[in-house]
Design a protein around this motif. Structure first.
Motif, PDB file in Angstrom:
ATOM      1  N   GLY A   1      -0.117  26.864  61.910  1.00  0.00           N
ATOM      2  CA  GLY A   1       1.305  27.191  61.929  1.00  0.00           C
ATOM      3  C   GLY A   1       1.746  27.702  60.569  1.00  0.00           C
ATOM      4  O   GLY A   1       1.378  27.155  59.536  1.00  0.00           O
ATOM      5  N   VAL A   2       2.532  28.791  60.587  1.00  0.00           N
ATOM      6  CA  VAL A   2       3.120  29.317  59.353  1.00  0.00           C
ATOM      7  C   VAL A   2       4.635  29.205  59.531  1.00  0.00           C
ATOM      8  O   VAL A   2       5.242  29.986  60.270  1.00  0.00           O
ATOM      9  CB  VAL A   2       2.700  30.791  59.119  1.00  0.00           C
ATOM     10  CG1 VAL A   2       3.295  31.324  57.819  1.00  0.00           C
ATOM     11  CG2 VAL A   2       1.177  30.924  59.096  1.00  0.00           C
ATOM     12  N   GLU A   3       5.213  28.200  58.894  1.00  0.00           N
ATOM     13  CA  GLU A   3       6.649  27.948  59.103  1.00  0.00           C
ATOM     14  C   GLU A   3       7.477  28.798  58.150  1.00  0.00           C
ATOM     15  O   GLU A   3       7.231  28.816  56.927  1.00  0.00           O
ATOM     16  CB  GLU A   3       6.981  26.459  58.920  1.00  0.00           C
ATOM     17  CG  GLU A   3       8.449  26.198  59.166  1.00  0.00           C
ATOM     18  CD  GLU A   3       8.794  24.762  59.506  1.00  0.00           C
ATOM     19  OE1 GLU A   3       7.894  23.955  59.790  1.00  0.00           O
ATOM     20  OE2 GLU A   3      10.001  24.451  59.477  1.00  0.00           O
ATOM     21  N   LEU A   4       8.448  29.491  58.708  1.00  0.00           N
ATOM     22  CA  LEU A   4       9.263  30.418  57.914  1.00  0.00           C
ATOM     23  C   LEU A   4      10.643  29.820  57.662  1.00  0.00           C
ATOM     24  O   LEU A   4      11.268  29.263  58.582  1.00  0.00           O
ATOM     25  CB  LEU A   4       9.397  31.749  58.651  1.00  0.00           C
ATOM     26  CG  LEU A   4       8.062  32.395  59.069  1.00  0.00           C
ATOM     27  CD1 LEU A   4       8.315  33.655  59.894  1.00  0.00           C
ATOM     28  CD2 LEU A   4       7.193  32.737  57.863  1.00  0.00           C
ATOM     29  N   VAL A   5      11.083  29.920  56.413  1.00  0.00           N
ATOM     30  CA  VAL A   5      12.398  29.369  56.052  1.00  0.00           C
ATOM     31  C   VAL A   5      13.201  30.407  55.258  1.00  0.00           C
ATOM     32  O   VAL A   5      12.631  31.234  54.547  1.00  0.00           O
ATOM     33  CB  VAL A   5      12.263  28.068  55.209  1.00  0.00           C
ATOM     34  CG1 VAL A   5      11.722  26.931  56.056  1.00  0.00           C
ATOM     35  CG2 VAL A   5      11.408  28.278  53.960  1.00  0.00           C
ATOM     36  N   LYS A   6      14.517  30.321  55.379  1.00  0.00           N
ATOM     37  CA  LYS A   6      15.381  31.255  54.650  1.00  0.00           C
ATOM     38  C   LYS A   6      15.450  30.880  53.184  1.00  0.00           C
ATOM     39  O   LYS A   6      15.692  31.718  52.324  1.00  0.00           O
ATOM     40  CB  LYS A   6      16.800  31.214  55.234  1.00  0.00           C
ATOM     41  CG  LYS A   6      16.906  31.857  56.613  1.00  0.00           C
ATOM     42  CD  LYS A   6      18.343  31.804  57.096  1.00  0.00           C
ATOM     43  CE  LYS A   6      18.480  32.064  58.578  1.00  0.00           C
ATOM     44  NZ  LYS A   6      18.333  33.449  58.985  1.00  0.00           N
ATOM     45  N   ASP A   7      15.260  29.574  52.913  1.00  0.00           N
ATOM     46  CA  ASP A   7      15.461  29.085  51.555  1.00  0.00           C
ATOM     47  C   ASP A   7      14.544  27.870  51.362  1.00  0.00           C
ATOM     48  O   ASP A   7      14.522  26.978  52.207  1.00  0.00           O
ATOM     49  CB  ASP A   7      16.945  28.669  51.446  1.00  0.00           C
ATOM     50  CG  ASP A   7      17.286  28.119  50.087  1.00  0.00           C
ATOM     51  OD1 ASP A   7      18.087  28.747  49.402  1.00  0.00           O
ATOM     52  OD2 ASP A   7      16.751  27.052  49.716  1.00  0.00           O
TER      53      ASP A   7
END
Ligand code: PLP
Length: 447
Positions: free
Chosen positions: A378-384
């Motif tokens: 899993g590659v978790e993407l976050v805005k910040d």
């Protein structure tokens, strides 16, 4: 099939795809999620061709199913041979040798040492079996079951009642099966207990179960079953800390509660072990499996300790479970994976893939966390990075742009890309696909 991949000849969805999608919308109930307008015509290995001639690299394996590759030669041969001999004869009512041979084979790769098998047709049906076996084992004197927030166990009533990964999966269907209690799953990147380290998060979940559930709500002698995914799948490809399953096993043993591992997605080699829970050397009482078991033919199974697989005659059965053709495929999958040493390959390559995304994080600010085992990454993407606000729209954008460039990658949880190619994917194709996904993450990170 041609080997040049990816190759986009017409922007998808092309004209033929659009025609089929239109008919699909008229004729088929539209309750599915559906990621993007891919209309598949043919697939081989890790390559998929759509109806308009576009060629893609498959980084989701038809939803974590074709672990041995699309149309694996050995599996296809085994299917053909079985079709010429026997296609169906209800195992519920009669006997055939393929079922026995399949069970011997399944048990040989299972962490359950002395076991028995019950065949099903799907993941959800395996979960239903686990529920009935556990409650039946205690003659319904232990009506409670504990499951985890973020879990996905399927769509039928029992499985849906255990599921807690997205409200839409349960909304409008109450009353659900009673007696199910959900507790937090140890999600190190977003620990619900705000623990500092993954291990502290694992300890906090075990502590919560002891202190708050058993201490204040339900006496553990009324709990029949704790069910968990070894790595949460739909919930976001979440790997628990190493201390979690050993401690959960101890806790369940202390109270005489059965422990079931839902291996529907993490099983059959996906994580580099036959079953995900084997990463922690834990022997569960029950295992639910399906998806990759027969490389695309419908089959599932419950594997359980002999002493627990005791439902009385007539109390649980099905018509198609243990279909001989599906079993022939399963046996071929097991043989193939052993012969080709697929588990070792996936364990090694999985580490390289994780390293690729971890290194990429310095150039792609959207990457918040990279985790996984084998080819369940899993590659978790976050805005910040400080607030960890999920980058949901960006995840969808990356998925769509990758699709248009010829790479089939999908999401999990709120904003996690799941990297789950066939375990047999050629290294050249794997790196081509990763380059495309990686450059797309960078592109969207910059925009
Ligand atoms: C962990 C897990 N359990 C159960 C299921 C349900 O399986 P099926 O869709 O075959 O019913 C799934 C499906 O994604 C799953 O990932």
């Amino acid at each position: 099939m041609p080997v040049e991949a990816p190759k986009i000849v017409v922007e998808p969805p092309g004209p033929k795809a659009r025609e089929i999608i239109e008919k699909d919308e008229q004729l088929i109930m539209q309750s599915f999620s559906r990621w993007y307008p891919l209309v598949v015509e043919e697939a081989q290995g890790a390559i998929v061709r759509d109806v308009d001639g576009n060629i893609y690299i498959d980084m989701n394996s038809g939803l974590a199913v074709v672990n041995a590759g699309h149309r694996n030669k050995q599996v296809v041969e085994a299917i053909k041979k079985q079709v010429e001999k026997l296609i169906h004869y209800s195992l519920t009512d009669f006997y055939y040798e393929e079922a026995v041979r399949g069970a011997e084979n399944l048990l040989s790769i299972s962490p359950i040492k002395e076991g028995k098998v019950f065949y099903t047709n799907s993941g959800a049906e395996s979960i239903e079996g686990v529920l009935k076996i556990a409650r039946g084992y205690f003659n319904n004197s232990r009506p409670y079951v504990i499951a985890f927030l973020g879990a996905f166990h399927g769509r039928t009533y029992g499985a849906m009642s255990l599921t807690a990964s997205k409200p839409v999966q349960r909304k409008g269907f109450s009353p659900l099966v009673p007696g199910i209690i959900h507790v937090p799953y140890p999600y190190p990147y977003r620990c619900p207990f705000k623990a500092e380290t993954p291990e502290e998060c694992g300890d906090a979940v075990i502590g919560f179960m002891e202190e708050w559930i058993f201490g204040k709500m339900v006496d553990p002698s009324e709990v029949s079953l704790v069910i968990a995914e070894p790595i949460q799948g739909e919930g976001g490809y979440i790997v628990p800390p190493d201390n979690f399953f050993p401690k959960l096993r101890k806790l369940t043993e202390k109270h005489g509660i059965l422990l079931a591992s839902d291996e529907v997605q993490a099983g059959f080699g996906r994580t580099g072990k036959w079953f995900g829970i084997m990463h922690w050397n834990v022997e569960p009482d029950l295992i639910a499996t399906a998806k990759g078991i027969a490389n695309g033919l419908p089959l599932g199974a419950v594997i359980g300790k002999k002493s627990i697989m005791t439902l009385p005659r007539g109390s649980h059965a099905n018509t198609f479970g243990g279909n001989p053709v599906s079993l022939a495929a399963m046996n071929a999958v097991i043989d193939f994976m052993k012969k080709e040493r697929i588990l070792e390959r996936v364990e090694k390559l999985g580490e390289e893939v994780k390293k690729y995304f971890k290194d990429l994080a310095s150039e792609a600010k959207l990457i918040g966390d990279v985790r996984g085992k084998g080819f369940m990454i899993g590659v978790e993407l976050v805005k910040d990075h400080d607030t960890k606000k999920p980058a949901k729209e960006e995840m969808v954008e990356i998925m769509m742009r990758s699709f248009k460039k010829g790479v089939l990658v999908i999401g999990a949880g709120v904003s996690t890309l799941r990297i789950a190619p066939p375990l047999t994917i050629e290294e050249e194709l794997l790196w081509k696909a990763l380059e495309i996904i990686g450059s797309t993450i960078k592109e969207v990170s910059r925009s």
